[in-house]
Design an enzyme around this catalytic site. Structure first.
Site, short mmCIF file in Angstrom:
data_model
loop_
_atom_site.label_atom_id
_atom_site.label_comp_id
_atom_site.label_asym_id
_atom_site.label_seq_id
_atom_site.Cartn_x
_atom_site.Cartn_y
_atom_site.Cartn_z
N HIS A 257 -54.32 39.78 14.80
CA HIS A 257 -55.58 40.22 14.21
C HIS A 257 -56.74 39.43 14.83
O HIS A 257 -56.59 38.25 15.10
CB HIS A 257 -55.58 40.03 12.69
CG HIS A 257 -56.60 40.87 11.99
ND1 HIS A 257 -57.91 40.49 11.88
CD2 HIS A 257 -56.50 42.08 11.41
CE1 HIS A 257 -58.58 41.44 11.25
NE2 HIS A 257 -57.74 42.42 10.95
N ASP A 308 -51.29 47.05 9.16
CA ASP A 308 -50.58 48.23 9.67
C ASP A 308 -49.07 48.07 9.68
O ASP A 308 -48.35 49.06 9.87
CB ASP A 308 -51.06 48.55 11.10
CG ASP A 308 -52.43 49.19 11.12
OD1 ASP A 308 -52.77 49.87 10.13
OD2 ASP A 308 -53.16 49.01 12.10
#
Ligand SMILES: CC(=O)SCCNC(=O)CCNC(=O)[C@H](O)C(C)(C)COP(=O)(O)OP(=O)(O)OC[C@H]1O[C@@H](n2cnc3c(N)ncnc32)[C@H](O)[C@@H]1OP(=O)(O)O
Ligand SMILES: O=C([O-])CC(=O)C(=O)O
Length: 377
Positions: A257, A308
């Site tokens: 991320h 996700d």
């Protein structure tokens, strides 16, 4: 001139919608952990758009308004069926569908607060019907008209699967919607803000955002996570899969991320839901493969799952096909995109940064008759 690649760490705007500080995610000051446990997606829409949690009657009114607008023009589905759906990603279809929805909205270009709020409401309600209908059409089935008495989460699953979800399924889907609703200045939200900062309309902002969310470095990762889990197939094949992927310098979908370096706070909720649903549906291997993958990637590369990753096995267990995961992300993120679009309109200035030019300078123009390769390269 600013030289940061991918604008990493750059603060590009002020916002009072969503914060990420020391790894803690908050919508309007409320910790995501509490919202994930306690709130409904409709409450989150209200919170993001109006800046505070609703009172009972305000929430009832919002639910009613969403239900009033949940039907889509029949022409929409006629158009949808005309697209070459078998070989088109549903995010491309959704991008076109939302754009088309704007064309059917007589107030698309009306630019005032009341009109914009009304358009936002219509869009938020209808995008759910469109994605569920798209899911049906992709399977060669007829879209199921929405009900007007269900929660946002239950209605979506009903329109997609043709039967009412169980309480566990409804709660899980509601929680996934809550967790995906906003995320500060992520790429698609930034795209929406850039678009409407030219004083373009709400539909254009959401259409642009859908285009940005589609990419595999952003929302497009979730469907690819499930594809990867299917490709791996069993827990004993995880290690070899990771070794090969890292050797080939491939990105592993659902990990890493830009902002969170110590873990995405949404992932633990989705992980719990993945455990519960994979057991409930008697498909424990998706959770077991996911856990092994996460352990190995943490050990080898210090990489942690993002939003996700576990959402993939959650959606799979709710009977949703891989390609529909990202459109579902868009259904939820529409709430956040709209909040940011409102905020942008409220204190707007054109977003127009500069580029540091690194190309050739002062090139002499040579007429085409006299041009040869040596002169122009
Ligand atoms: C809703 C969302 O958008 S969440 C993100 C969804 N996207 C994904 O899951 C796709 C996979 N992840 C990624 O591609 C990245 O982690 C991103 C795009 C999310 C963040 O990207 P950035 O902040 O630009 O990080 P960047 O790509 O520079 O990664 C830093 C290092 O970690 C490595 N890395 C990061 N993520 C991964 C990954 N998923 N798999 C393997 N290696 C990775 C990079 O290769 C890079 O290594 P290097 O320094 O040796 O070159
Ligand atoms: O913030 C980001 O860069 C991506 C992300 O997690 C999101 O949009 O939910």
């Amino acid at each position: 001139m600013m030289k940061t690649r991918g604008l990493e760490g750059v603060v590009a705007t002020k916002s009072s919608i969503c914060s990420i500080n020391d790894g803690v995610l908050r919508y309007r000051g409320y910790n995501i952990d509490e919202l994930a446990e306690c709130s409904t997606f409709e409450e989150i829409i209200y919170l993001l758009w109006y800046g505070r949690l609703p009172l009972k009657d305000e929430l009832m009114a919002l639910k009613q308004e969403l239900n009033d607008h949940v039907d889509v023009p029949s022409e929409m589905f006629r158009q949808l069926k005309a697209y070459p759906i078998e070989h088109t990603h549903p995010m491309s279809v959704l991008r076109s569908a939302v754009s088309t929805l704007g064309i059917f909205d007589a107030h698309e270009d009306e630019m005032n607060e009341t009109a914009n709020k009304a358009k936002a409401l219509r869009l938020q309600a209808k995008i759910s019907t469109i994605v569920a209908g798209l899911g049906r059409v992709r399977q060669g089935k007829e879209p199921i008209p929405p009900r007007h008495d269900l929660s946002f989460a239950a209605n979506f699953l009903y329109m997609l699967n043709g039967e009412l979800p169980s309480e566990i399924e409804e709660n899980a889907f509601n929680r996934a919607l809550v967790l995906h609703a906003d995320h500060e200045l992520n790429a698609s939200t930034f795209t929406a803000r850039v678009c409407v900062a030219t004083l373009s309309d709400v539909y254009s902002g959401i259409t642009a955002a859908i285009g940005a969310l589609k990419g595999s470095l952003h929302g497009g990762a979730n469907g690819r996570v499930m594809k990867m889990l299917e490709e791996i197939g069993s827990v004993d094949r995880v290690e070899a899969y990771v070794d090969q992927a890292l050797k080939e310098k491939r990105k592993i979908m659902g990990f890493g991320h830009r902002v969170y370096k110590n873990g995405d706070p949404r992932a633990k909720h989705l992980k719990d839901m993945s455990y519960q649903l994979t057991r409930l549906k008697n498909e424990p291997k998706w959770y077991d493969i996911s856990i092994k993958l996460a352990d190995i990637l943490r050990e080898r590369k210090g990489l942690l799952p993002n939003v996700d990753f576990y959402s993939a096995s959650v959606y799979h267990c709710l009977g949703i096909e891989n390609e529909l995961f990202t459109p579902i992300f868009a259904v939820s993120r529409t709430a956040g995109w709209i909040a940011h679009i409102f905020e942008q309109y409220n204190d707007n200035r054109l977003i127009r940064p500069r580029a540091l030019y690194i190309g050739p300078e002062s090139m002499p123009y040579i007429p085409i008759e006299e041009r040869n390769k040596v002169d122009i390269i």
